[in-house]
Scaffold this motif. Structure first.
Motif, PDB file in Angstrom:
ATOM      1  N   GLN A 287      19.712  30.680  -9.652  1.00  0.00           N
ATOM      2  CA  GLN A 287      18.890  29.806  -8.814  1.00  0.00           C
ATOM      3  C   GLN A 287      19.378  28.364  -8.774  1.00  0.00           C
ATOM      4  OE1 GLN A 287      14.825  30.291 -10.158  1.00  0.00           O
ATOM      5  NE2 GLN A 287      14.972  32.526 -10.110  1.00  0.00           N
ATOM      6  N   PHE A 288      20.072  27.938  -9.849  1.00  0.00           N
ATOM      7  CA  PHE A 288      20.499  26.541  -9.914  1.00  0.00           C
ATOM      8  C   PHE A 288      22.014  26.389 -10.009  1.00  0.00           C
ATOM      9  CE2 PHE A 288      16.198  26.870 -11.635  1.00  0.00           C
ATOM     10  CZ  PHE A 288      15.528  25.989 -10.797  1.00  0.00           C
ATOM     11  N   GLY A 289      22.725  27.487  -9.851  1.00  0.00           N
ATOM     12  CA  GLY A 289      24.180  27.428  -9.784  1.00  0.00           C
ATOM     13  C   GLY A 289      24.872  27.055 -11.078  1.00  0.00           C
ATOM     14  N   GLU A 290      24.248  27.302 -12.213  1.00  0.00           N
ATOM     15  CA  GLU A 290      24.879  26.947 -13.478  1.00  0.00           C
ATOM     16  C   GLU A 290      26.107  27.821 -13.717  1.00  0.00           C
ATOM     17  OE1 GLU A 290      22.527  26.451 -16.919  1.00  0.00           O
ATOM     18  OE2 GLU A 290      21.228  24.965 -15.980  1.00  0.00           O
ATOM     19  N   THR A 291      27.181  27.184 -14.132  1.00  0.00           N
ATOM     20  CA  THR A 291      28.450  27.866 -14.378  1.00  0.00           C
ATOM     21  C   THR A 291      28.697  27.996 -15.877  1.00  0.00           C
ATOM     22  OG1 THR A 291      29.691  25.795 -14.435  1.00  0.00           O
ATOM     23  CG2 THR A 291      29.393  26.847 -12.265  1.00  0.00           C
ATOM     24  N   ASP A 292      29.683  28.807 -16.238  1.00  0.00           N
ATOM     25  CA  ASP A 292      30.069  28.926 -17.643  1.00  0.00           C
ATOM     26  C   ASP A 292      30.465  27.567 -18.207  1.00  0.00           C
ATOM     27  OD1 ASP A 292      29.649  31.631 -17.408  1.00  0.00           O
ATOM     28  OD2 ASP A 292      31.773  32.179 -17.348  1.00  0.00           O
ATOM     29  N   GLU A 293      31.130  26.758 -17.386  1.00  0.00           N
ATOM     30  CA  GLU A 293      31.554  25.427 -17.836  1.00  0.00           C
ATOM     31  C   GLU A 293      30.340  24.553 -18.164  1.00  0.00           C
ATOM     32  OE1 GLU A 293      34.156  21.549 -16.286  1.00  0.00           O
ATOM     33  OE2 GLU A 293      33.590  23.147 -14.886  1.00  0.00           O
ATOM     34  N   TRP A 294      29.340  24.557 -17.297  1.00  0.00           N
ATOM     35  CA  TRP A 294      28.130  23.766 -17.539  1.00  0.00           C
ATOM     36  C   TRP A 294      27.429  24.222 -18.808  1.00  0.00           C
ATOM     37  CZ3 TRP A 294      24.930  22.780 -12.446  1.00  0.00           C
ATOM     38  CH2 TRP A 294      25.709  22.051 -11.548  1.00  0.00           C
ATOM     39  N   VAL A 295      27.290  25.546 -18.937  1.00  0.00           N
ATOM     40  CA  VAL A 295      26.591  26.098 -20.098  1.00  0.00           C
ATOM     41  C   VAL A 295      27.321  25.723 -21.382  1.00  0.00           C
ATOM     42  CG1 VAL A 295      25.854  28.229 -21.228  1.00  0.00           C
ATOM     43  CG2 VAL A 295      25.578  27.975 -18.753  1.00  0.00           C
ATOM     44  N   ALA A 296      28.647  25.788 -21.353  1.00  0.00           N
ATOM     45  CA  ALA A 296      29.434  25.434 -22.535  1.00  0.00           C
ATOM     46  C   ALA A 296      29.259  23.962 -22.892  1.00  0.00           C
ATOM     47  CB  ALA A 296      30.913  25.757 -22.289  1.00  0.00           C
TER      48      ALA A 296
ATOM     49  N   THR B 217      33.375  33.111 -24.721  1.00  0.00           N
ATOM     50  CA  THR B 217      34.511  32.335 -25.214  1.00  0.00           C
ATOM     51  C   THR B 217      34.430  30.872 -24.803  1.00  0.00           C
ATOM     52  OG1 THR B 217      35.828  33.061 -23.297  1.00  0.00           O
ATOM     53  CG2 THR B 217      36.054  34.317 -25.338  1.00  0.00           C
ATOM     54  N   SER B 218      33.892  30.589 -23.623  1.00  0.00           N
ATOM     55  CA  SER B 218      33.756  29.191 -23.195  1.00  0.00           C
ATOM     56  C   SER B 218      32.785  28.427 -24.100  1.00  0.00           C
ATOM     57  CB  SER B 218      33.295  29.119 -21.736  1.00  0.00           C
ATOM     58  OG  SER B 218      32.038  29.759 -21.569  1.00  0.00           O
ATOM     59  N   VAL B 219      31.718  29.095 -24.513  1.00  0.00           N
ATOM     60  CA  VAL B 219      30.751  28.461 -25.413  1.00  0.00           C
ATOM     61  C   VAL B 219      31.350  28.257 -26.798  1.00  0.00           C
ATOM     62  CG1 VAL B 219      28.590  28.858 -26.665  1.00  0.00           C
ATOM     63  CG2 VAL B 219      28.691  29.206 -24.192  1.00  0.00           C
ATOM     64  N   LEU B 220      32.001  29.291 -27.332  1.00  0.00           N
ATOM     65  CA  LEU B 220      32.573  29.172 -28.672  1.00  0.00           C
ATOM     66  C   LEU B 220      33.655  28.099 -28.728  1.00  0.00           C
ATOM     67  CD1 LEU B 220      32.787  32.915 -29.808  1.00  0.00           C
ATOM     68  CD2 LEU B 220      30.958  31.234 -30.184  1.00  0.00           C
ATOM     69  N   ALA B 221      34.340  27.880 -27.613  1.00  0.00           N
ATOM     70  CA  ALA B 221      35.365  26.836 -27.574  1.00  0.00           C
ATOM     71  C   ALA B 221      34.746  25.441 -27.521  1.00  0.00           C
ATOM     72  CB  ALA B 221      36.269  27.043 -26.360  1.00  0.00           C
ATOM     73  N   ALA B 222      33.482  25.357 -27.103  1.00  0.00           N
ATOM     74  CA  ALA B 222      32.833  24.055 -26.900  1.00  0.00           C
ATOM     75  C   ALA B 222      32.033  23.591 -28.101  1.00  0.00           C
ATOM     76  CB  ALA B 222      31.925  24.125 -25.672  1.00  0.00           C
ATOM     77  N   VAL B 223      31.801  24.468 -29.063  1.00  0.00           N
ATOM     78  CA  VAL B 223      30.994  24.091 -30.231  1.00  0.00           C
ATOM     79  C   VAL B 223      31.855  24.119 -31.483  1.00  0.00           C
ATOM     80  CG1 VAL B 223      28.891  25.012 -29.174  1.00  0.00           C
ATOM     81  CG2 VAL B 223      30.221  26.452 -30.710  1.00  0.00           C
ATOM     82  N   PRO B 224      31.516  23.308 -32.484  1.00  0.00           N
ATOM     83  CA  PRO B 224      32.269  23.346 -33.736  1.00  0.00           C
ATOM     84  C   PRO B 224      32.234  24.731 -34.359  1.00  0.00           C
ATOM     85  CG  PRO B 224      30.882  21.382 -33.650  1.00  0.00           C
ATOM     86  CD  PRO B 224      30.479  22.240 -32.483  1.00  0.00           C
ATOM     87  N   ASP B 225      33.289  25.072 -35.067  1.00  0.00           N
ATOM     88  CA  ASP B 225      33.428  26.411 -35.628  1.00  0.00           C
ATOM     89  C   ASP B 225      32.395  26.718 -36.707  1.00  0.00           C
ATOM     90  OD1 ASP B 225      35.080  28.891 -35.922  1.00  0.00           O
ATOM     91  OD2 ASP B 225      35.329  28.103 -37.950  1.00  0.00           O
TER      92      ASP B 225
ATOM     93  N   LYS C 201      26.663  22.125 -22.264  1.00  0.00           N
ATOM     94  CA  LYS C 201      25.312  21.988 -22.812  1.00  0.00           C
ATOM     95  C   LYS C 201      25.260  22.498 -24.251  1.00  0.00           C
ATOM     96  CE  LYS C 201      22.784  22.229 -18.407  1.00  0.00           C
ATOM     97  NZ  LYS C 201      21.670  22.882 -17.689  1.00  0.00           N
ATOM     98  N   ALA C 202      25.948  23.608 -24.512  1.00  0.00           N
ATOM     99  CA  ALA C 202      25.984  24.144 -25.867  1.00  0.00           C
ATOM    100  C   ALA C 202      26.629  23.144 -26.825  1.00  0.00           C
ATOM    101  CB  ALA C 202      26.736  25.474 -25.895  1.00  0.00           C
ATOM    102  N   GLY C 203      27.695  22.518 -26.379  1.00  0.00           N
ATOM    103  CA  GLY C 203      28.348  21.511 -27.202  1.00  0.00           C
ATOM    104  C   GLY C 203      27.442  20.326 -27.478  1.00  0.00           C
ATOM    105  N   ALA C 204      26.673  19.916 -26.474  1.00  0.00           N
ATOM    106  CA  ALA C 204      25.747  18.795 -26.641  1.00  0.00           C
ATOM    107  C   ALA C 204      24.621  19.154 -27.606  1.00  0.00           C
ATOM    108  CB  ALA C 204      25.168  18.397 -25.291  1.00  0.00           C
ATOM    109  N   ALA C 205      24.127  20.378 -27.503  1.00  0.00           N
ATOM    110  CA  ALA C 205      23.080  20.833 -28.424  1.00  0.00           C
ATOM    111  C   ALA C 205      23.595  20.814 -29.855  1.00  0.00           C
ATOM    112  CB  ALA C 205      22.613  22.230 -28.036  1.00  0.00           C
TER     113      ALA C 205
END
Length: 255
Positions: free
Chosen positions: A108-117, A159-167, A119-123
């Motif tokens: 509904q809002f066009g969120e992409t894997d890049e956006w989600v990643a 994989t996009s999320v795991l790459a965006a957050v610390p290990d 956001k995950a990094g920011a969280a």
């Protein structure tokens, strides 16, 4: 070689936008009343209300072990982002988990894997556990084809999320086949187990905990059939009745 120990089990529910203010707070008080039951020693519980009630929900849950969640966040802590919600402010409000990339937001809002990643990094940067919803949009009738297609579609989401957050930070992956959300029955148990086992391999070797939930018309009896692949359940409308939520908690906590 013995199998690696599985993470602690976890159950949670999102209220989406179904409740008004007073019924939301009443529900959160009901969740608070579930805290301290026998399953507490074996299970984590979280609830995700709307943004407007987060502060009061945090106050209600303050003396409990129930984790408070938010339904989304932005990828910057501060700035000229009208209408967005800061992960810094969510943490200050008492939020422990944030739901990201739900199928509704992607569609509904066009969120992409890049956006989600992002956001995950920011969280993660703000000490909040990213709860990332993943899942395939289409369903194949042939079981082997369905599993392979699901893994292929979900892999870049993970994989996009795991790459965006610390290990070393915790990440929760909520596997929700889009075609199973709101359906009469959950996805086939063998399908869920095969897909989630493959997704778990993508996170193998991480220092931080990676827990995997199943969501998509989940209810009583679901967990026992898929426990080989998942660490818990992410519930929707079924669990908007506190008694139903309690049934699932007891089932997952006692299984």
């Amino acid at each position: 070689m013995p199998p690696l120990p599985r993470p602690r089990r976890i159950v949670g529910v999102s209220l989406k936008m179904y409740f008004d203010l007073q019924s939301t707070l009443s529900y959160v008080r009901g969740v608070y009343q579930l805290d301290g039951e026998a399953w507490n020693a074996r299970l984590d519980l979280f609830v995700i209300p709307d943004f407007v009630t987060l502060m009061e929900s945090a106050r209600i849950l303050e003396s409990s072990s129930v984790m408070l969640g938010a339904q989304d966040t932005f990828w910057e802590d501060k700035g000229a982002y009208t209408g967005e919600v800061s992960p810094l402010m969510l943490r200050q409000a008492g939020v422990k988990i944030v739901e990201l990339g739900h199928a509704e937001r992607r569609a509904q809002f066009g969120e992409t894997d890049e956006w989600v990643a992002k956001k995950a990094g920011a969280a993660a940067r703000n000490g909040i556990v990213p709860l990332v919803c993943i899942g395939e949009r289409t369903h194949h009738n042939i079981a082997s084809a369905a599993v392979g297609a699901a893994i292929e579609e979900c892999k870049p989401q993970v994989t996009s999320v795991l790459a965006a957050v610390p290990d070393d930070v915790e990440v929760i992956l909520a596997y929700e086949p889009v075609w199973a959300i709101g359906a009469a029955e959950p996805a086939n148990p063998d399908h869920v187990v095969n897909v989630t086992k493959a997704l778990r391999q993508l996170a193998a070797g991480r220092k931080g905990t990676t827990r995997i939930l199943y969501g998509g018309s989940a209810g009583p009896g679901t967990f026992a059939k898929i426990a080989e692949g998942v660490d818990g359940l992410f519930l929707g409308r079924f669990a908007h009745d506190i008694n139903n939520l309690k049934k699932v908690i007891e089932e997952v906590g006692g299984a």
